[in-house]
Design a protein around this motif. Structure first.
Motif, mmCIF file in Angstrom:
data_model
loop_
_atom_site.group_PDB
_atom_site.id
_atom_site.type_symbol
_atom_site.label_atom_id
_atom_site.label_comp_id
_atom_site.label_asym_id
_atom_site.label_seq_id
_atom_site.Cartn_x
_atom_site.Cartn_y
_atom_site.Cartn_z
ATOM 1 N N VAL A 46 -6.529 -4.301 8.951
ATOM 2 C CA VAL A 46 -5.273 -3.789 8.398
ATOM 3 C C VAL A 46 -4.204 -4.840 8.676
ATOM 4 O O VAL A 46 -4.008 -5.248 9.832
ATOM 5 C CB VAL A 46 -4.881 -2.435 9.029
ATOM 6 C CG1 VAL A 46 -3.558 -1.964 8.477
ATOM 7 C CG2 VAL A 46 -5.969 -1.399 8.789
ATOM 8 N N GLY A 47 -3.529 -5.287 7.624
ATOM 9 C CA GLY A 47 -2.488 -6.303 7.758
ATOM 10 C C GLY A 47 -1.203 -5.731 8.337
ATOM 11 O O GLY A 47 -1.055 -4.513 8.506
ATOM 12 N N GLN A 48 -0.275 -6.613 8.647
ATOM 13 C CA GLN A 48 1.015 -6.194 9.208
ATOM 14 C C GLN A 48 1.765 -5.252 8.287
ATOM 15 O O GLN A 48 2.531 -4.411 8.736
ATOM 16 C CB GLN A 48 1.872 -7.418 9.514
ATOM 17 C CG GLN A 48 1.339 -8.235 10.662
ATOM 18 C CD GLN A 48 2.193 -9.461 10.932
ATOM 19 O OE1 GLN A 48 3.016 -9.863 10.115
ATOM 20 N NE2 GLN A 48 1.988 -10.059 12.091
ATOM 21 N N SER A 49 1.521 -5.380 6.982
ATOM 22 C CA SER A 49 2.176 -4.498 6.013
ATOM 23 C C SER A 49 1.531 -3.114 5.962
ATOM 24 O O SER A 49 2.043 -2.222 5.295
ATOM 25 C CB SER A 49 2.107 -5.130 4.620
ATOM 26 O OG SER A 49 0.753 -5.165 4.184
ATOM 27 N N GLY A 50 0.385 -2.959 6.656
ATOM 28 C CA GLY A 50 -0.334 -1.688 6.631
ATOM 29 C C GLY A 50 -1.408 -1.627 5.562
ATOM 30 O O GLY A 50 -2.124 -0.642 5.449
ATOM 31 N N LYS A 51 -1.516 -2.693 4.771
ATOM 32 C CA LYS A 51 -2.504 -2.721 3.696
ATOM 33 C C LYS A 51 -3.873 -3.125 4.254
ATOM 34 O O LYS A 51 -3.999 -4.082 5.007
ATOM 35 C CB LYS A 51 -2.071 -3.713 2.620
ATOM 36 C CG LYS A 51 -2.897 -3.644 1.384
ATOM 37 C CD LYS A 51 -2.276 -4.447 0.272
ATOM 38 C CE LYS A 51 -3.094 -4.264 -0.984
ATOM 39 N NZ LYS A 51 -2.462 -4.843 -2.147
ATOM 40 N N SER A 52 -4.931 -2.398 3.865
ATOM 41 C CA SER A 52 -6.296 -2.676 4.316
ATOM 42 C C SER A 52 -6.893 -3.847 3.533
ATOM 43 O O SER A 52 -6.612 -4.018 2.350
ATOM 44 C CB SER A 52 -7.188 -1.456 4.115
ATOM 45 O OG SER A 52 -6.724 -0.381 4.888
ATOM 46 N N TYR A 53 -7.723 -4.632 4.220
ATOM 47 C CA TYR A 53 -8.437 -5.724 3.574
ATOM 48 C C TYR A 53 -9.720 -6.005 4.338
ATOM 49 O O TYR A 53 -9.966 -5.419 5.384
ATOM 50 C CB TYR A 53 -7.558 -6.977 3.481
ATOM 51 C CG TYR A 53 -7.246 -7.638 4.809
ATOM 52 C CD1 TYR A 53 -7.977 -8.740 5.251
ATOM 53 C CD2 TYR A 53 -6.208 -7.171 5.622
ATOM 54 C CE1 TYR A 53 -7.678 -9.343 6.468
ATOM 55 C CE2 TYR A 53 -5.902 -7.778 6.819
ATOM 56 C CZ TYR A 53 -6.651 -8.866 7.239
ATOM 57 O OH TYR A 53 -6.363 -9.471 8.437
#
Length: 84
Positions: free
Chosen positions: A64-71
């Motif tokens: 999960v990135g700092q923006s909250g988006k999963s990858y």
């Protein structure tokens, strides 16, 4: 269709029970859920592929990135541990 891995080679099993080898085409990957994961640091996905004719192992981790988006973050290594 289900699959098994024998000696690092993927074999698909048809509904009738027949086996069907799977040939990885150049510059493609096949990724599966890592059902053998026992530690948090192990990859969530594992697989294999081929880059410019070289067989490779592929591992992927859900993040999960700092923006909250999963990858998914992937690592690609030569199957025989030969440097690229």
């Amino acid at each position: 269709m289900t699959y098994i891995s024998i000696g690092g080679q993927i074999i698909f099993l048809t509904k009738s029970g027949a086996t069907m080898p799977y040939e990885i085409k150049d510059d493609t990957f096949t990724i599966f859920d890592n059902d053998n994961k026992t530690k948090e640091t192990q990859p969530d996905y594992t697989g294999q592929g081929k880059i410019a004719g070289r067989e490779v192992k592929v591992a992927g981790w859900k993040k999960v990135g700092q923006s909250g988006k999963s990858y998914v973050s992937f690592k690609v290594e030569d199957k025989n541990n030969i440097p690229f």
